[in-house]
Motif scaffolding. Structure first.
Motif, PDB file in Angstrom:
ATOM      1  N   SER A 194      37.938  31.808  32.462  1.00 50.90           N
ATOM      2  CA  SER A 194      39.044  32.731  32.657  1.00 50.90           C
ATOM      3  C   SER A 194      38.999  33.325  34.060  1.00 50.90           C
ATOM      4  O   SER A 194      38.747  32.622  35.036  1.00 50.90           O
ATOM      5  CB  SER A 194      39.007  33.813  31.570  1.00 50.90           C
ATOM      6  N   ASN A 195      39.236  34.646  34.187  1.00 53.11           N
ATOM      7  CA  ASN A 195      39.201  35.324  35.482  1.00 53.11           C
ATOM      8  C   ASN A 195      37.801  35.780  35.874  1.00 53.11           C
ATOM      9  O   ASN A 195      37.628  36.559  36.802  1.00 53.11           O
ATOM     10  CB  ASN A 195      40.116  36.564  35.451  1.00 53.11           C
ATOM     11  N   LEU A 196      36.810  35.289  35.195  1.00 43.64           N
ATOM     12  CA  LEU A 196      35.453  35.799  35.302  1.00 43.64           C
ATOM     13  C   LEU A 196      34.735  35.346  36.576  1.00 43.64           C
ATOM     14  O   LEU A 196      34.899  34.227  37.034  1.00 43.64           O
ATOM     15  CB  LEU A 196      34.659  35.308  34.090  1.00 43.64           C
ATOM     16  N   PHE A 197      33.915  36.228  37.127  1.00 45.78           N
ATOM     17  CA  PHE A 197      32.857  35.868  38.055  1.00 45.78           C
ATOM     18  C   PHE A 197      31.583  36.522  37.544  1.00 45.78           C
ATOM     19  O   PHE A 197      31.519  37.738  37.372  1.00 45.78           O
ATOM     20  CB  PHE A 197      33.151  36.336  39.487  1.00 45.78           C
ATOM     21  N   SER A 226      38.290  36.904  46.553  1.00 42.43           N
ATOM     22  CA  SER A 226      38.699  37.717  45.413  1.00 42.43           C
ATOM     23  C   SER A 226      37.732  38.878  45.248  1.00 42.43           C
ATOM     24  O   SER A 226      36.527  38.732  45.466  1.00 42.43           O
ATOM     25  CB  SER A 226      38.712  36.880  44.121  1.00 42.43           C
ATOM     26  N   TYR A 283      36.152  41.631  42.596  1.00 43.71           N
ATOM     27  CA  TYR A 283      35.897  41.858  41.176  1.00 43.71           C
ATOM     28  C   TYR A 283      35.316  43.260  40.998  1.00 43.71           C
ATOM     29  O   TYR A 283      34.364  43.631  41.685  1.00 43.71           O
ATOM     30  CB  TYR A 283      34.931  40.808  40.627  1.00 43.71           C
ATOM     31  N   TRP A 310      32.208  30.865  37.894  1.00 39.93           N
ATOM     32  CA  TRP A 310      33.482  31.367  38.411  1.00 39.93           C
ATOM     33  C   TRP A 310      34.656  30.632  37.781  1.00 39.93           C
ATOM     34  O   TRP A 310      34.661  29.408  37.680  1.00 39.93           O
ATOM     35  CB  TRP A 310      33.497  31.167  39.932  1.00 39.93           C
ATOM     36  N   LYS A 370      40.635  33.159  39.676  1.00 37.82           N
ATOM     37  CA  LYS A 370      41.334  34.393  39.333  1.00 37.82           C
ATOM     38  C   LYS A 370      42.845  34.178  39.425  1.00 37.82           C
ATOM     39  O   LYS A 370      43.341  33.543  40.356  1.00 37.82           O
ATOM     40  CB  LYS A 370      40.902  35.515  40.285  1.00 37.82           C
ATOM     41  N   ASP A 371      43.566  34.693  38.416  1.00 36.84           N
ATOM     42  CA  ASP A 371      45.028  34.591  38.385  1.00 36.84           C
ATOM     43  C   ASP A 371      45.505  33.143  38.412  1.00 36.84           C
ATOM     44  O   ASP A 371      46.468  32.783  39.093  1.00 36.84           O
ATOM     45  CB  ASP A 371      45.650  35.366  39.553  1.00 36.84           C
ATOM     46  N   HIS A 374      43.977  33.363  29.662  1.00 39.48           N
ATOM     47  CA  HIS A 374      43.823  32.687  30.955  1.00 39.48           C
ATOM     48  C   HIS A 374      43.145  31.326  30.851  1.00 39.48           C
ATOM     49  O   HIS A 374      42.713  30.770  31.859  1.00 39.48           O
ATOM     50  CB  HIS A 374      43.036  33.563  31.939  1.00 39.48           C
TER      51      HIS A 374
END
Length: 396
Positions: free
Chosen positions: A60-63, A110, A112, A132, A135-136, A174
């Motif tokens: 997903s949008n994760l780091f 990006s 976070y 990672w 994102k978006d 996402h």
């Protein structure tokens, strides 16, 4: 440990320089990756700390950052909290960095506000510093080019998709799902599958799919495999079952004789889900992909033909020379050659063919199956030593 850590940093810097040259061939906004079952990319954190990050569409949008990498680095976050998180192996509580953190990968930058701290190397190996997900990703098309090993995020312009299959996709949290059909044991299993570059497998079915389609009653050869720390979560060991499929159909493309797996007691990403399984890199790497979430479409084009099965070894390991522990046996079929020869889960391989494992390059480690025979020097979990000789073989 200091020299190993410095060698890891030198590798990241060398790859970053090499890939900056490669990026010119595919455009300055492309991000070359090194494919080793996962997509590895050199990254920079807060414009200062070099790291090797894997790209995970299931993330997903994760780091997230690895705990060993963080403790060994000069990065000292000021604000640490805790949070519950889910993954392949269920749910668990992890520390989180609550300082604003800037991640730079290629031309992408990006910020976070929260960065989970995972034990990623327990799940993958010491070549991984972080995980990672773009994102978006729902805002712009993303190209994953396995043929030439690069990612490209199309904030401007459109990708060239002439000759590609066009598949409808759906998105939840996402994450991207596509429809596919798997024929295994003479039975057709159709539905939505999660597209997951965080998985090195071909197709894994969830526990709910096992029950819904009666996978355990299907005819065919099986291997039951015990795996330690199958993914992020609180389940430290999992048992999966492998079978050989007759074919896998995605769009107009058909892949034959691919090994698939299912988890009768799966949790987390393999429990009760709105998808029936996960498609991972062993299958995805046969294609070039363009994920166009703004238009709910995935474009797919085959470039790699199906190959005859090659001989391999029936155990897997995680390289943990970062903490001086050698290669840790992490996956073992119960009825396999390695188990019959005396190898056990969590055994530590310290040498192969009289060569210490820390002397193997990453490429040599990745291609270990190409050696026709290996003599392992092993230290068991109780400190006992043993020597095990194995020959590679075709399993199906």
């Amino acid at each position: 440990m200091f020299s190993l850590r410095n060698n890891h940093r030198l590798l990241i810097l060398a790859l970053a320089v090499l890939w900056s040259w490669a990026a010119v061939a595919w455009g300055n906004d492309s991000i070359p990756f090194l494919y080793r079952s996962h997509l590895h990319l050199p990254a920079c954190i807060n414009n200062e700390y070099q790291a090797m990050i894997i790209f995970d569409t299931g993330g997903s949008n994760l780091f997230g950052i690895d705990s060993v990498y963080l403790s060994a680095s000069d990065w000292h976050p000021q604000n640490i909290g805790r949070a519950r998180t889910g993954g392949t192996a269920g749910r668990t509580t992890v520390p989180i960095i609550m300082d604003p953190t800037v991640l730079s990968i290629g031309s992408l930058n990006s910020t976070y506000q929260i960065v989970p701290i995972f034990k990623l190397r327990d799940v993958i190996d010491c070549h991984v510093d972080g995980i990672w997900g773009v994102k978006d990703i729902e805002l712009h098309p993303l190209e994953i080019n396995f043929e030439h090993n690069y990612l490209k995020y199309y904030k401007d312009g459109k990708p060239a998709v002439e000759g590609y299959d066009q598949l409808p996709i759906r998105c939840h949290d996402h994450r991207i799902q596509i429809q596919a059909e798997v024929i295994v044991g003479g039975k057709s299993i159709q539905g939505w599958f999660l597209v997951d570059t965080g998985s090195g497998a071909s197709v894994d079915f969830t526990a709910s799919t096992v029950k819904q389609f009666g996978l355990e009653s299907l005819p065919g050869k099986r291997h039951m495999i015990d795996i330690t720390q199958f993914g992020i979560g609180d389940k430290s060991q999992e048992s999966i079952i492998e079978m050989q499929s007759q074919r896998i159909v995605i769009g107009s493309d058909t892949t034959s004789n691919e090994v698939i797996s299912y988890l009768p007691d799966g949790t987390g990403a393999f429990g009760q889900k709105d998808y029936i399984g996960i498609i991972g890199n062993k299958l995805l790497s046969k294609f070039n992909l363009v994920i166009d979430m703004p238009h709910s479409v995935l474009y797919l084009k085959r470039f790699k033909k199906d190959q005859p099965a090659k001989p391999n070894y029936d155990f897997a390991f995680r390289n943990r020379t970062d903490i001086g522990k050698g290669w840790i046996v992490s996956s073992l079929p119960r009825d396999g050659d390695a188990a019959r020869a005396g190898l056990q889960l969590n055994d530590r391989i310290i040498a192969i063919n009289n060569r210490p494992v820390e002397d193997f390059t990453w490429e040599e480690e990745y291609c270990i199956d190409e050696l026709p025979q290996i003599a392992l020097d092993v230290v068991g979990t109780a400190g006992d030593t043993k020597q095990i000789t194995l020959s590679h073989a075709v399993r199906w």
